[in-house]
Design a protein around this motif. Structure first.
Motif, mmCIF file in Angstrom:
data_model
loop_
_atom_site.group_PDB
_atom_site.id
_atom_site.type_symbol
_atom_site.label_atom_id
_atom_site.label_comp_id
_atom_site.label_asym_id
_atom_site.label_seq_id
_atom_site.Cartn_x
_atom_site.Cartn_y
_atom_site.Cartn_z
ATOM 1 N N SER A 144 0.731 -1.340 0.153
ATOM 2 C CA SER A 144 -0.019 0.561 -0.185
ATOM 3 C C SER A 144 0.647 1.496 -0.098
ATOM 4 C CB SER A 144 -1.098 0.347 1.232
ATOM 5 O OG SER A 144 -0.391 0.197 2.583
ATOM 6 N N LEU A 145 1.642 1.587 1.201
ATOM 7 C CA LEU A 145 2.707 2.280 1.385
ATOM 8 C C LEU A 145 3.307 2.575 -0.434
ATOM 9 C CD1 LEU A 145 4.070 2.649 4.165
ATOM 10 C CD2 LEU A 145 2.773 4.034 3.117
ATOM 11 N N PHE A 146 4.251 1.458 -1.008
ATOM 12 C CA PHE A 146 4.351 1.605 -2.276
ATOM 13 C C PHE A 146 3.558 2.343 -3.419
ATOM 14 C CE2 PHE A 146 4.516 -0.388 -6.665
ATOM 15 C CZ PHE A 146 6.396 -0.264 -6.624
ATOM 16 N N PHE A 147 2.010 1.474 -3.904
ATOM 17 C CA PHE A 147 1.659 2.317 -4.511
ATOM 18 C C PHE A 147 1.268 3.986 -3.781
ATOM 19 C CE2 PHE A 147 0.604 -2.024 -5.447
ATOM 20 C CZ PHE A 147 0.769 -2.000 -6.720
ATOM 21 N N PHE A 148 0.887 4.375 -2.528
ATOM 22 C CA PHE A 148 1.018 5.819 -2.137
ATOM 23 C C PHE A 148 2.372 6.558 -2.961
ATOM 24 C CE2 PHE A 148 2.304 9.232 1.183
ATOM 25 C CZ PHE A 148 1.021 10.118 0.339
ATOM 26 N N GLY A 149 3.324 5.327 -2.592
ATOM 27 C CA GLY A 149 4.750 6.741 -3.365
ATOM 28 C C GLY A 149 4.943 6.713 -4.738
#
Length: 75
Positions: free
Chosen positions: A47-52
């Motif tokens: 989820s943080l990867f896609f946010f980044g």
């Protein structure tokens, strides 16, 4: 005059997007945090990867869009 000033900024945006694409294929993304650069990895937190990825797209596409819109305006 305005073209010679803004064309390097458009080139930098395109190169940053190409670098982002290469990093996404590697499963990581480097983005800006509040006080430092942060690297998100897909394996540790999807989820943080896609946010980044979304954050980097906003940071590089919106200024490029605004510059191109300014350059397309009649004098």
């Amino acid at each position: 005059m305005k073209y010679s000033f803004f064309m390097p900024l458009i080139a930098v945006s395109i190169l940053q997007l190409a670098g982002l694409l290469m990093n996404v294929f590697r499963g990581r993304v480097n983005t800006i945090g509040i006080t430092r650069f942060i690297e998100y990895k897909y394996k540790s937190s999807p989820s943080l990867f896609f946010f980044g990825v979304a954050w980097e797209l906003v940071l590089w596409i919106l200024p490029m869009y605004a510059i191109i819109g300014f350059l397309m305006e009649p004098n």
